[in-house]
Structure formats: structure tokens, C-alpha cells
Design an enzyme around this catalytic site. Structure first.
Site, mmCIF file in Angstrom:
data_model
loop_
_atom_site.group_PDB
_atom_site.id
_atom_site.type_symbol
_atom_site.label_atom_id
_atom_site.label_comp_id
_atom_site.label_asym_id
_atom_site.label_seq_id
_atom_site.Cartn_x
_atom_site.Cartn_y
_atom_site.Cartn_z
ATOM 1 N N ASP A 100 0.770 -1.241 0.000
ATOM 2 C CA ASP A 100 0.000 0.000 0.000
ATOM 3 C C ASP A 100 0.805 1.298 0.000
ATOM 4 O O ASP A 100 0.294 2.343 0.376
ATOM 5 C CB ASP A 100 -0.898 -0.002 1.237
ATOM 6 C CG ASP A 100 -0.102 -0.130 2.532
ATOM 7 O OD1 ASP A 100 1.127 0.085 2.509
ATOM 8 O OD2 ASP A 100 -0.703 -0.453 3.569
ATOM 9 N N ARG A 211 2.043 8.649 8.973
ATOM 10 C CA ARG A 211 1.722 10.025 8.559
ATOM 11 C C ARG A 211 0.598 10.642 9.379
ATOM 12 O O ARG A 211 0.673 11.780 9.811
ATOM 13 C CB ARG A 211 1.282 10.001 7.105
ATOM 14 C CG ARG A 211 2.217 10.726 6.206
ATOM 15 C CD ARG A 211 1.767 10.712 4.768
ATOM 16 N NE ARG A 211 2.762 11.406 3.993
ATOM 17 C CZ ARG A 211 3.952 10.930 3.724
ATOM 18 N NH1 ARG A 211 4.306 9.725 4.143
ATOM 19 N NH2 ARG A 211 4.819 11.651 3.045
HETATM 20 C C1 UD1 Z 1 6.475 5.019 3.935
HETATM 21 C C2 UD1 Z 1 5.091 4.592 3.452
HETATM 22 C C3 UD1 Z 1 4.301 3.943 4.584
HETATM 23 C C4 UD1 Z 1 5.095 2.842 5.262
HETATM 24 C C5 UD1 Z 1 6.465 3.367 5.667
HETATM 25 C C6 UD1 Z 1 7.282 2.232 6.220
HETATM 26 C C7 UD1 Z 1 4.024 6.010 1.768
HETATM 27 C C8 UD1 Z 1 3.161 7.178 1.518
HETATM 28 N N1 UD1 Z 1 4.335 5.761 3.046
HETATM 29 O O1 UD1 Z 1 6.274 6.056 4.871
HETATM 30 O O2 UD1 Z 1 3.113 3.390 4.056
HETATM 31 O O3 UD1 Z 1 4.392 2.441 6.399
HETATM 32 O O4 UD1 Z 1 7.134 3.905 4.522
HETATM 33 O O5 UD1 Z 1 8.350 2.669 6.974
HETATM 34 O O6 UD1 Z 1 4.418 5.327 0.851
HETATM 35 N N2 UD1 Z 1 14.073 8.341 5.435
HETATM 36 C C9 UD1 Z 1 15.451 8.243 5.374
HETATM 37 N N3 UD1 Z 1 16.011 7.017 5.075
HETATM 38 C C10 UD1 Z 1 15.273 5.916 4.834
HETATM 39 C C11 UD1 Z 1 13.866 6.022 4.903
HETATM 40 C C12 UD1 Z 1 13.287 7.243 5.185
HETATM 41 O O7 UD1 Z 1 16.162 9.200 5.608
HETATM 42 O O8 UD1 Z 1 15.845 4.846 4.582
HETATM 43 C C13 UD1 Z 1 13.459 9.669 5.745
HETATM 44 C C14 UD1 Z 1 13.611 10.669 4.586
HETATM 45 O O9 UD1 Z 1 13.775 11.955 5.112
HETATM 46 C C15 UD1 Z 1 12.230 10.565 3.901
HETATM 47 C C16 UD1 Z 1 11.338 10.359 5.112
HETATM 48 O O10 UD1 Z 1 12.056 9.494 5.976
HETATM 49 O O11 UD1 Z 1 11.924 11.717 3.143
HETATM 50 C C17 UD1 Z 1 9.971 9.793 4.825
HETATM 51 O O12 UD1 Z 1 10.017 8.647 3.999
HETATM 52 P P1 UD1 Z 1 8.707 8.235 3.121
HETATM 53 O O13 UD1 Z 1 8.970 6.946 2.426
HETATM 54 O O14 UD1 Z 1 8.247 9.369 2.292
HETATM 55 O O15 UD1 Z 1 7.570 8.057 4.208
HETATM 56 P P2 UD1 Z 1 7.432 7.013 5.378
HETATM 57 O O16 UD1 Z 1 6.856 7.741 6.531
HETATM 58 O O17 UD1 Z 1 8.696 6.266 5.545
#
Ligand code: UD1
Ligand code: UDP
Length: 372
Positions: A100, A211
Site C-alpha cells: 500500500d 503520517r
Molecule cells: C512510507 C510509506 C508507509 C510505510 C512506511 C514504512 C508512503 C506514503 N508511506 O512512509 O506506508 O508504512 O514507509 O516505513 O508510501 N528516510 C530516510 N532514510 C530511509 C527512509 C526514510 O532518511 O531509509 C526519511 C527521509 O527523510 C524521507 C522520510 O524518511 O523523506 C519519509 O520517507 P517516506 O517513504 O516518504 O515516508 P514514510 O513515513 O517512511
């Protein structure tokens, strides 16, 4: 498509998708007569790498889309554009996506635009509340309307799809590949310095990143945890914090300096599963952990208003409690003090299959039916 696909591409981008797709990658790679191609979007970077390393999967394509503080727009447009080029070059017969996330939605959309069949792994989970979890419920429903193969983890997920009018011959109940992964990671005698720190205490694992919990709900969660830990000196909490800076900032504000709470970096999946197995209980807003905990018999307080995984609630392991500080405080305390409640929630039951989900999915794709 005529006959079984000869070239199968798996696309994933975040930690939880990788944990549940790598067992399938490795299973498909054992099958003769089929070419398996892995494309990661790199929606996550370090957290994705941890999983790829643990399962020894090396991607054929990496879109490397992640940037710090990315928005849904950033991820959607970068995955959509990136997948267009990869699909044009690789020309797979079918593309498998998982669950998802925005990676899941945007890569399925790219396939739809190019007329490439999509297989949805972990299909049919629903809350029917488009805002919770956000945007995941939308992603699932959108991919559900595109997919030609629907691999439902449970009968309940299959029934959701049937009710929505998906053709019965496009749906298979396979179990969840999360259980396949869990079968390979938990070992007796696992050691880790943080587990040594927690020895002699009741260890509580905390994770929170969703989120819809950003902002005030996260502060409610952290303040409730702090209050309970300050009251119970035999309780220690380990929180491997998601790398999202928003989440890290909130956790630091409320939990720094709390002696019996350790804020640590994300654990690799082998370590994390062994931490869960050694824990007394779990507090989480994660999806995947709700699937893993029932197998391990660990009570979970789910820090969300709704769950798309009611099987674990029915099994008695999960309790959905929302994000109000006082409610979390009371519920957490109750599991520490009420033995009957704790015992009722800690019976190991696994509603998510027998650990052979990947094998079934590979069978269906390569032989047209499951043989296990
Ligand atoms: C995403 C998924 C969510 C899932 C989660 C698992 C969407 C909208 N959300 O949310 O469904 O539950 O992943 O963890 O697809 N970041 C890093 N390094 C990483 C990973 C993340 O630095 O390896 C930081 C970055 O600043 C990035 C932020 O986390 O911009 C958010 O990552 P993002 O994938 O956009 O959202 P999640 O909250 O991780
Ligand atoms: N997990 C992990 N290391 C951690 C925390 C979680 O390997 O430090 C695993 C966990 O066992 C589960 C998955 O990551 O399989 C859940 O990922 P996450 O909570 O990021 O996403 P969600 O399941 O909510 O989509």
C-alpha cells in the site's frame, strides 16, 4: 497475456515492502523457465538497504528516488517517471507490487498506462476509510482496481475483493509473506547489547511513524510512554526510530533523558524480529508488526484509530487503542498490572498463513496453480 509469464518483475521501495517481497524474490529465483527481475524505487534508502542485505537480494534497477523530507508528490512523480523508463527497457510480462505504499501505487499506475499486467501481493486489506491509514488505504484500493493477479493473505482479504466485484479467478488466498520472512529470522540465543541492557526488566518495543500520527498524536504517544515508564521501574522501552526527521524530532523532545527508554537507530530485520521475540509487549502504529506479533504471542497496543488487519484483533493479540495520551497510559498500565488481560493477549496464534506464501505465489505464476 497468453500462458504463464516468462519475465516477472518485482517492484518495491520501502522497508516493509522489502521484508515481504524478498522471500518471494528468492523463491522465484529458484524456479526454472522464468526470469526474475528486481526493481527498487529507493523510496527508502538506508532502511531498504538493511533489508536487501539481510535477504541477500541485489536489485537489477534502482530508481534512487528518496530525498530528505520528501512529499507524496515527490515520490509519486519520481516513481511514475522512473518506472516508465525501466518498464520500457525491461519489458516484463507481469509486475508484482506489494501492499500500500506510494511506490506500490505509482508503479502499478505506470504498468496500467503501459498495458502491463500487475500482480498485487498482500491484496484485499481494507479499512474502507480513505483517510486512515493515509494515504495507504487509497493506494490499496487503487492498486486493487488495476491488478489482474490478487494474492490475498487471508480469506477475509479475499472476501473484501469479491465484494468489490473482482473476478474470483483472479484471487488466491496464499498467506502473508511476512510469515515466510519471520520463519527465517528468529533464532534462539540471539544476542545484542541493547538486549543485555534490558535484561532483568520487562522489555517493551515501541515503533511509531505513520503520517496520520505526525504532530500531536506522536506527542500523545511519547508522553504516555514516559508517564508509564516513570511509574514502573521494572519496565524498559526500546524504540528503534524511523529515519524520518519529523518523527525523530518529536521523539527526542518527549523521550530524551528518560533513563529507561532507549532511542536507537532502525534495527536490521533479523535483530528486530529477535527483539520482538524477546519482548514483554509492543506498542506500535506499524502495519507489518501487527502481522508478526500474533505468531510470536506478543500483546500489541495498536496506536491507530482503525486497522486493516482485524485478523490479529480477532486472534486476541492486538488491541486498537488510538492515540489519546490518557487512553494509551491506561491501556499500557493495564497490560503491566492485569495478569489475566496480559495472558489473554499473549497466546501465540497466527492468522496469516503457514510460511509458504511465497511458494504458493511462485507456483501460481509459473504453473497456474498452487501445489502446496
Ligand atoms: C512510507 C510509506 C508507509 C510505510 C512506511 C514504512 C508512503 C506514503 N508511506 O512512509 O506506508 O508504512 O514507509 O516505513 O508510501 N528516510 C530516510 N532514510 C530511509 C527512509 C526514510 O532518511 O531509509 C526519511 C527521509 O527523510 C524521507 C522520510 O524518511 O523523506 C519519509 O520517507 P517516506 O517513504 O516518504 O515516508 P514514510 O513515513 O517512511
Ligand atoms: N522493522 C525492522 N526494524 C526496525 C523496525 C521495524 O526491521 O527497526 C520491521 C518490522 O519487523 C516489520 C517492518 O519493519 O516487518 C515494519 O515496517 P514499518 O513499521 O516501517 O512499516 P509498516 O509496516 O507500518 O508499513
Amino acid at each position: 497475456m497468453n500462458g504463464n509469464p516468462k519475465k516477472i518483475m518485482l517492484v518495491f521501495g520501502t522497508r516493509p515492502e522489502a521484508i515481504k517481497m524478498c522471500p518471494l524474490v528468492n523463491e522465484l529465483k529458484t524456479r526454472r523457465g522464468v526470469e526474475t527481475v528486481v526493481c527498487v524505487t529507493g523510496q527508502h534508502r538506508e532502511m531498504l538497504r538493511q533489508v536487501l542485505d539481510a535477504f541477500r537480494v541485489e536489485p537489477d534497477y534502482d530508481l534512487a528516488v528518496m530525498k530528505p523530507g520528501q512529499t507524496l508528490f515527490d515520490v509519486t512523480e519520481r516513481v511514475l517517471e522512473g518506472m516508465k523508463a525501466v518498464l520500457a527497457e525491461a519489458k516484463p510480462d507481469v509486475v508484482l507490487v506489494h501492499g500500500d505504499t506510494t511506490t506500490t501505487f505509482a508503479s502499478a499506475l505506470a504498468c496500467f498506462y503501459l498495458g502491463i499486467p500487475v500482480g498485487h501481493v498482500e491484496a484485499g486489506l481494507r479499512t474502507y476509510n480513505i483517510r486512515a491509514p493515509y494515504p495507504e488505504e487509497f493506494n490499496r484500493q487503487a492498486v486493487g482496481s488495476i491488478a489482474s493477479y490478487n494474492f490475498a493473505p487471508t480469506a477475509l482479504a479475499r472476501d473484501n475483493l469479491l465484494r468489490e466485484g473482482k473476478p474470483p479467478q483472479s484471487i488466491w488466498v496464499t498467506g502473508n509473506t511476512a510469515i515466510d520472512a519471520l520463519g527465517t529470522t528468529v533464532v534462539s540465543g540471539f544476542e545484542h547489547p541493547e538486549l543485555t541492557w534490558a535484561e532483568g526488566s520487562r522489555l517493551v518495543i515501541l515503533t511509531a511513524h505513520r503520517r496520520e500520527n505526525w504532530g500531536e498524536p506522536l506527542h500523545h504517544i511519547f508522553r504516555a510512554v514516559r508517564r508509564v515508564v516513570e511509574e514502573f521501574d521494572d519496565v524498559k522501552v526500546i524504540y528503534p526510530i524511523h529515519l524520518n526527521p519529523l518523527v525523530r524530532q518529536a521523539a527526542a523532545e518527549d523521550l530524551m533523558g528518560c533513563e529507561r527508554v532507549r532511542l536507537i537507530e532502525p534495527l536490521d530485520v533479523v535483530a528486530f524480529h529477535n527483539f520482538l521475540a524477546r519482548s514483554y509487549m509492543i506498542l506500535t502504529d506499524s502495519g507489518g508488526i501487527q502481522e508478526e506479533a500474533p505468531s510470536l504471542g506478543k500483546p500489541v497496543l495498536v496506536l491507530r484509530d482503525v486497522t486493516e488487519r482485524p485478523e490479529g484483533v480477532k486472534a486476541g493479540t492486538l488491541r486498537v487503542i488510538g492515540t489519546n495520551e490518557d487512553v494509551i497510559y491506561q491501556e499500557f498500565k493495564a497490560l503491566l498490572t492485569d495478569e489475566e488481560r496480559y495472558n489473554a493477549m499473549s497466546t501465540a496464534q497466527n492468522p496469516y498463513g503457514d510460511g509458504l506464501a511465497s511458494c504458493r505465489i511462485a507456483d501460481i505464476l509459473t504453473k497456474g496453480r498452487a501445489t502446496v
